[in-house]
Scaffold this active site. Structure first.
Site: not given
Length: 385
Positions: A82, A138
């Site tokens: 991400d 994250e």
């Protein structure tokens, strides 16, 4: 053929893999985009490793895991797919390779690192004992993947984190721990012109609280306590009846993280912050009520967690003929904080060399990709023997 030569020869394929990853946009807050990105990561990794990953979906987010060998995991290679970049960023920040520099949203943090993992593991003489974990949240603080990261790291001899390097290519041997809080104030509304004395003003309470919170910092120990986003009230002619502000805490040691947390909890139990005299004095028995929400988010990654791995990496870099390594302590956190928090030796910042994470000038230095990938392969091999 030497390992370094093999990685230089593999550079065109590595660049192609990075392009494939970067050109699939994956903002953390877009579940559909993260799901699409996970499929691209699975495809790229599966092509290099010859095996598909497990897809682990938690709270609608897709995380990927490759496990090699029948025995227990010994080395965890860790990354995330991400990014902070919203959909449409490729239109303004396209993927480019020019003058030895690769650019594109998320290239440095940390899609180049993912491609490096796949090429490094593909080059291992024996993969038994290796686990690759690629998470999808994250950048949000790993709300759905934290327990997965901790479970995979527990019992391993090492966690190698492919987050981007510190300036100059330095490995990240220390990361501050993070705690995140909100202080919420509840007062009573009243007309600011007709009868302000009937109100309980949360703006005053929060202003006092902000100063008290900031005073908990200790620069000598590297502890920062930073009040950030603040809101209070509804209209300009109404005594504010509610409001809140956020607090970002960064610490180098668990002791400091605990000190800050206990200090704030004590404040909440008393229902007021130290020196909150304006609201109390002006409004006897009607001071705004304060509530603390939040707590520690990531434990520190301290120097002791990384020292042994960094020494190994230094030795292997010399054997590969690479320039001497450097290291850095940084304020930002990563999933490496979680792996260190469960007692697993952790070395971070093993990913791409470049700069501009989360910024318009995000970039990767192409010449460093083969050397860093070779170092990762050598370090993983050394840890498995």
């Amino acid at each position: 053929m030497s390992l370094l030569t093999r990685m230089h020869d593999a550079l065109p394929g590595l660049l192609a893999d990075i392009e494939e990853l970067v050109t699939c946009e994956s903002p953390s807050d877009d579940l559909a985009a993260v799901a699409r990105s996970a499929e691209v990561v699975a495809r790229v990794g599966g092509r290099r490793l010859g095996v598909a990953p497990e897809r682990i979906v938690r709270d609608g987010r897709t995380h990927l895991r490759w496990r090699f060998g029948a025995g227990p995991a010994r080395v965890l290679l860790l990354g995330h797919h991400d990014t902070v970049w919203p959909i449409g960023s490729l239109a303004t920040h396209p993927f480019t390779v020019d003058g030895g520099v690769l650019r594109g949203p998320g290239c440095f943090d940390m899609k180049a690192g993912l491609a490096m993992i796949f090429h490094a593991v593909a080059a291992l003489p024996d993969r038994d004992g290796v686990t690759i974990l690629v998470t999808g949240d994250e950048e949000l603080g790993s709300p759905s993947s934290r327990t997965l990261v901790e479970q995979e790291a527990t019992g391993c001899a090492a966690a190698l984190v492919l987050e981007a390097s510190a300036p100059g290519g330095a490995l990240k041997t220390e990361r501050k721990g993070v705690s995140l809080y909100r202080v919420r104030a509840t007062g009573r509304a009243a007309h600011a012109g007709l009868e302000p004395e009937r109100g309980v003003n949360t703006t005053i309470a929060l202003a006092e609280a902000v100063l008290a919170v900031a005073a908990l910092a200790d620069p000598t120990l590297g502890t920062t306590v930073t009040p950030t986003l603040l809101t209070s009230g509804t209209t300009t002619n109404t005594v504010p009846a509610s409001g809140e502000f956020a607090i970002d805490v960064r610490v180098r040691t668990p002791t400091e993280q605990s000190r800050i947390h206990l200090s704030l909890l004590g404040v909440e139990r008393k229902g007021t912050f130290p020196s909150l005299s304006v609201a109390e004095g002006a409004l006897p028995n009607h001071a705004a009520a304060l509530e603390l929400v939040g707590g520690p988010n990531r434990p520190p990654l301290d120097a002791a967690s990384s020292a042994g791995l960094y020494a190994r990496a230094e030795k292997l870099a010399a054997e590969l003929g690479l320039p001497p390594l450097t290291c850095a302590a940084v304020g930002g956190a990563s999933d490496g904080n979680f792996t260190a928090g469960v007692g697993t030796p952790t070395l971070d910042g093993l990913g791409a060399v470049g700069g501009g994470a989360h910024a318009d000038d995000e970039h990767v230095l192409i010449a460093e990709l083969p050397t860093r990938t070779a170092l990762l392969t050598a370090l993983t091999t050394d840890l498995l023997t």
